[in-house]
Motif scaffolding. Structure first.
Motif, PDB file in Angstrom:
ATOM      1  N   ALA A 151       1.720  -3.927   8.673  1.00 52.12           N
ATOM      2  CA  ALA A 151       1.360  -3.064   7.544  1.00 52.12           C
ATOM      3  C   ALA A 151       2.144  -1.765   7.625  1.00 52.12           C
ATOM      4  CB  ALA A 151      -0.137  -2.776   7.563  1.00 52.12           C
ATOM      5  N   GLY A 152       2.492  -1.238   6.468  1.00 50.36           N
ATOM      6  CA  GLY A 152       3.166   0.050   6.461  1.00 50.36           C
ATOM      7  C   GLY A 152       3.942   0.307   5.191  1.00 50.36           C
ATOM      8  N   ASP A 153       4.680   1.390   5.230  1.00 50.69           N
ATOM      9  CA  ASP A 153       5.527   1.816   4.123  1.00 50.69           C
ATOM     10  C   ASP A 153       6.868   1.112   4.264  1.00 50.69           C
ATOM     11  OD1 ASP A 153       7.169   3.061   2.303  1.00 50.69           O
ATOM     12  OD2 ASP A 153       6.780   5.094   3.017  1.00 50.69           O
ATOM     13  N   PHE A 154       7.059   0.045   3.493  1.00 49.63           N
ATOM     14  CA  PHE A 154       8.299  -0.713   3.541  1.00 49.63           C
ATOM     15  C   PHE A 154       9.330  -0.153   2.569  1.00 49.63           C
ATOM     16  CE2 PHE A 154       5.305  -3.361   5.584  1.00 49.63           C
ATOM     17  CZ  PHE A 154       6.016  -4.094   6.500  1.00 49.63           C
ATOM     18  N   ASN A 155       8.889   0.752   1.712  1.00 45.59           N
ATOM     19  CA  ASN A 155       9.770   1.433   0.764  1.00 45.59           C
ATOM     20  C   ASN A 155      10.527   0.467  -0.140  1.00 45.59           C
ATOM     21  OD1 ASN A 155      10.372   4.004  -0.166  1.00 45.59           O
ATOM     22  ND2 ASN A 155      12.356   4.011   0.838  1.00 45.59           N
ATOM     23  N   GLN A 156       9.942  -0.690  -0.383  1.00 44.88           N
ATOM     24  CA  GLN A 156      10.526  -1.665  -1.298  1.00 44.88           C
ATOM     25  C   GLN A 156       9.432  -2.261  -2.164  1.00 44.88           C
ATOM     26  OE1 GLN A 156      13.510  -4.541  -0.464  1.00 44.88           O
ATOM     27  NE2 GLN A 156      13.666  -3.912   1.675  1.00 44.88           N
ATOM     28  N   ARG A 157       9.744  -2.422  -3.411  1.00 44.78           N
ATOM     29  CA  ARG A 157       8.830  -3.111  -4.314  1.00 44.78           C
ATOM     30  C   ARG A 157       9.101  -4.609  -4.248  1.00 44.78           C
ATOM     31  NH1 ARG A 157       9.435   1.868  -6.093  1.00 44.78           N
ATOM     32  NH2 ARG A 157       7.691   2.911  -7.111  1.00 44.78           N
ATOM     33  N   ILE A 158       8.026  -5.368  -4.294  1.00 47.48           N
ATOM     34  CA  ILE A 158       8.125  -6.828  -4.279  1.00 47.48           C
ATOM     35  C   ILE A 158       7.270  -7.332  -5.431  1.00 47.48           C
ATOM     36  CG2 ILE A 158       7.694  -8.922  -2.944  1.00 47.48           C
ATOM     37  CD1 ILE A 158       7.972  -7.151  -0.412  1.00 47.48           C
ATOM     38  N   PRO A 159       7.853  -7.871  -6.479  1.00 48.52           N
ATOM     39  CA  PRO A 159       9.242  -8.289  -6.623  1.00 48.52           C
ATOM     40  C   PRO A 159      10.196  -7.093  -6.711  1.00 48.52           C
ATOM     41  CG  PRO A 159       8.063  -8.620  -8.691  1.00 48.52           C
ATOM     42  CD  PRO A 159       7.056  -8.172  -7.676  1.00 48.52           C
ATOM     43  N   ARG A 160      11.445  -7.378  -6.483  1.00 48.44           N
ATOM     44  CA  ARG A 160      12.508  -6.385  -6.399  1.00 48.44           C
ATOM     45  C   ARG A 160      12.633  -5.604  -7.700  1.00 48.44           C
ATOM     46  NH1 ARG A 160      17.723  -6.822  -8.043  1.00 48.44           N
ATOM     47  NH2 ARG A 160      19.136  -5.331  -7.088  1.00 48.44           N
TER      48      ARG A 160
ATOM     49  N   THR B  27       0.406  -8.183  -0.468  1.00 46.32           N
ATOM     50  CA  THR B  27       0.530  -7.075  -1.422  1.00 46.32           C
ATOM     51  C   THR B  27       1.715  -7.204  -2.375  1.00 46.32           C
ATOM     52  OG1 THR B  27       1.707  -5.906   0.325  1.00 46.32           O
ATOM     53  CG2 THR B  27      -0.635  -5.399   0.045  1.00 46.32           C
ATOM     54  N   GLY B  28       2.414  -8.315  -2.355  1.00 43.64           N
ATOM     55  CA  GLY B  28       3.541  -8.510  -3.253  1.00 43.64           C
ATOM     56  C   GLY B  28       3.070  -8.925  -4.637  1.00 43.64           C
ATOM     57  N   GLY B  29       3.968  -8.832  -5.583  1.00 40.96           N
ATOM     58  CA  GLY B  29       3.643  -9.271  -6.937  1.00 40.96           C
ATOM     59  C   GLY B  29       2.918  -8.213  -7.730  1.00 40.96           C
ATOM     60  N   GLU B  30       2.353  -8.658  -8.822  1.00 43.51           N
ATOM     61  CA  GLU B  30       1.667  -7.738  -9.730  1.00 43.51           C
ATOM     62  C   GLU B  30       0.245  -7.494  -9.240  1.00 43.51           C
ATOM     63  OE1 GLU B  30       3.220  -6.085 -12.137  1.00 43.51           O
ATOM     64  OE2 GLU B  30       5.026  -7.158 -11.513  1.00 43.51           O
ATOM     65  N   VAL B  31      -0.021  -6.288  -8.853  1.00 43.20           N
ATOM     66  CA  VAL B  31      -1.357  -5.868  -8.425  1.00 43.20           C
ATOM     67  C   VAL B  31      -1.696  -4.574  -9.143  1.00 43.20           C
ATOM     68  CG1 VAL B  31      -1.164  -6.961  -6.144  1.00 43.20           C
ATOM     69  CG2 VAL B  31      -0.504  -4.578  -6.426  1.00 43.20           C
ATOM     70  N   GLU B  32      -2.966  -4.288  -9.229  1.00 40.44           N
ATOM     71  CA  GLU B  32      -3.384  -3.037  -9.851  1.00 40.44           C
ATOM     72  C   GLU B  32      -2.746  -1.862  -9.108  1.00 40.44           C
ATOM     73  OE1 GLU B  32      -7.440  -0.874 -11.437  1.00 40.44           O
ATOM     74  OE2 GLU B  32      -7.606  -2.430  -9.920  1.00 40.44           O
ATOM     75  N   HIS B  33      -2.282  -0.871  -9.825  1.00 41.77           N
ATOM     76  CA  HIS B  33      -1.609   0.318  -9.296  1.00 41.77           C
ATOM     77  C   HIS B  33      -0.270  -0.026  -8.640  1.00 41.77           C
ATOM     78  CE1 HIS B  33      -5.212   2.465 -10.270  1.00 41.77           C
ATOM     79  NE2 HIS B  33      -5.921   1.663  -9.490  1.00 41.77           N
ATOM     80  N   GLY B  34       0.278  -1.182  -8.953  1.00 42.89           N
ATOM     81  CA  GLY B  34       1.537  -1.621  -8.342  1.00 42.89           C
ATOM     82  C   GLY B  34       2.648  -1.606  -9.361  1.00 42.89           C
ATOM     83  N   PRO B  35       3.794  -2.102  -8.997  1.00 42.86           N
ATOM     84  CA  PRO B  35       4.083  -2.748  -7.726  1.00 42.86           C
ATOM     85  C   PRO B  35       4.123  -1.738  -6.586  1.00 42.86           C
ATOM     86  CG  PRO B  35       6.083  -2.613  -9.025  1.00 42.86           C
ATOM     87  CD  PRO B  35       4.966  -2.086  -9.883  1.00 42.86           C
ATOM     88  N   LEU B  36       3.651  -2.183  -5.433  1.00 43.29           N
ATOM     89  CA  LEU B  36       3.490  -1.318  -4.272  1.00 43.29           C
ATOM     90  C   LEU B  36       4.770  -1.232  -3.451  1.00 43.29           C
ATOM     91  CD1 LEU B  36       0.059  -2.786  -3.111  1.00 43.29           C
ATOM     92  CD2 LEU B  36       0.439  -0.747  -4.524  1.00 43.29           C
ATOM     93  N   ILE B  37       4.902  -0.140  -2.672  1.00 43.15           N
ATOM     94  CA  ILE B  37       5.958  -0.058  -1.662  1.00 43.15           C
ATOM     95  C   ILE B  37       5.351  -0.059  -0.266  1.00 43.15           C
ATOM     96  CG2 ILE B  37       7.620   1.044  -3.190  1.00 43.15           C
ATOM     97  CD1 ILE B  37       7.083   3.689  -1.721  1.00 43.15           C
ATOM     98  N   ASP B  38       4.045   0.098  -0.176  1.00 49.64           N
ATOM     99  CA  ASP B  38       3.311  -0.057   1.079  1.00 49.64           C
ATOM    100  C   ASP B  38       2.747  -1.468   1.079  1.00 49.64           C
ATOM    101  OD1 ASP B  38       3.644   2.659   1.904  1.00 49.64           O
ATOM    102  OD2 ASP B  38       2.113   3.212   0.453  1.00 49.64           O
TER     103      ASP B  38
ATOM    104  N   ASP C 271      -9.859 -10.226   0.036  1.00 48.20           N
ATOM    105  CA  ASP C 271     -10.011  -9.140  -0.925  1.00 48.20           C
ATOM    106  C   ASP C 271      -8.843  -8.180  -0.777  1.00 48.20           C
ATOM    107  OD1 ASP C 271     -11.344  -7.554  -2.933  1.00 48.20           O
ATOM    108  OD2 ASP C 271     -12.053  -6.222  -1.349  1.00 48.20           O
ATOM    109  N   LEU C 272      -8.256  -7.808  -1.894  1.00 56.41           N
ATOM    110  CA  LEU C 272      -7.184  -6.823  -1.939  1.00 56.41           C
ATOM    111  C   LEU C 272      -7.642  -5.712  -2.865  1.00 56.41           C
ATOM    112  CD1 LEU C 272      -4.168  -5.971  -1.387  1.00 56.41           C
ATOM    113  CD2 LEU C 272      -3.646  -7.140  -3.527  1.00 56.41           C
ATOM    114  N   ARG C 273      -7.634  -4.485  -2.364  1.00 57.29           N
ATOM    115  CA  ARG C 273      -8.014  -3.332  -3.174  1.00 57.29           C
ATOM    116  C   ARG C 273      -6.866  -2.334  -3.201  1.00 57.29           C
ATOM    117  NH1 ARG C 273     -12.098  -0.971  -0.034  1.00 57.29           N
ATOM    118  NH2 ARG C 273     -11.512  -2.437   1.563  1.00 57.29           N
ATOM    119  N   THR C 274      -6.625  -1.774  -4.375  1.00 60.46           N
ATOM    120  CA  THR C 274      -5.642  -0.711  -4.516  1.00 60.46           C
ATOM    121  C   THR C 274      -6.289   0.449  -5.247  1.00 60.46           C
ATOM    122  OG1 THR C 274      -4.796  -1.513  -6.639  1.00 60.46           O
ATOM    123  CG2 THR C 274      -3.734  -2.379  -4.643  1.00 60.46           C
ATOM    124  N   TRP C 275      -5.714   1.611  -5.105  1.00 59.99           N
ATOM    125  CA  TRP C 275      -6.176   2.772  -5.861  1.00 59.99           C
ATOM    126  C   TRP C 275      -4.985   3.676  -6.125  1.00 59.99           C
ATOM    127  CZ3 TRP C 275      -7.545   1.406  -0.972  1.00 59.99           C
ATOM    128  CH2 TRP C 275      -7.143   2.221   0.079  1.00 59.99           C
TER     129      TRP C 275
END
Length: 116
Positions: free
Chosen positions: A37-46, A68-79, A89-93
């Motif tokens: 887990a961490g800040d990968f500084n990349q969005r997935i999908p690219r 955490t890849g793909g379309e998620v609420e508050h995404g796309p994520l870089i963490d 369960d996956l939660r974002t804020w």
């Protein structure tokens, strides 16, 4: 403004980090659950990252499920959170609340379970 090592080229530190994760993972005991887990500084999908950097991250992370890849609420994520566990369960804020900016990143948490 740039951050990181002054002698680094664009994305070179990221590629070095991928190499280090790969080297460490080669020594992991497969009987022990792993969470990365961490800040990968990349969005997935690219999105805008170079294709070679994106493909390298996917190559290194291929041994785990990326929760955490793909379309998620508050995404796309870089963490990101990846593991060899089951995510139930996956939660974002958002990185801000009514009072203003909390972070330049969205928050993310997973509920993970060991399968037997």
């Amino acid at each position: 403004m740039t951050t990181g090592r002054r002698d680094a080229t664009n994305w070179s530190e990221h590629l070095e980090c991928c190499d280090q994760i790969e080297k460490l993972a080669a020594r992991f005991d497969p009987r022990i659950p792993t969470v990365i887990a961490g800040d990968f500084n990349q969005r997935i999908p690219r999105r805008r990252q170079p294709i070679r950097v994106f493909e390298r991250l996917l190559e290194v992370m291929d041994r785990w499920t990326l929760h955490t890849g793909g379309e998620v609420e508050h995404g796309p994520l870089i963490d990101h959170i990846a593991s060899d566990l089951v995510c139930t369960d996956l939660r974002t804020w958002a990185g801000m609340d009514a009072a203003g900016k909390l972070s330049d990143h969205a928050g993310v948490a997973c509920t993970l379970h060991v399968t037997e």
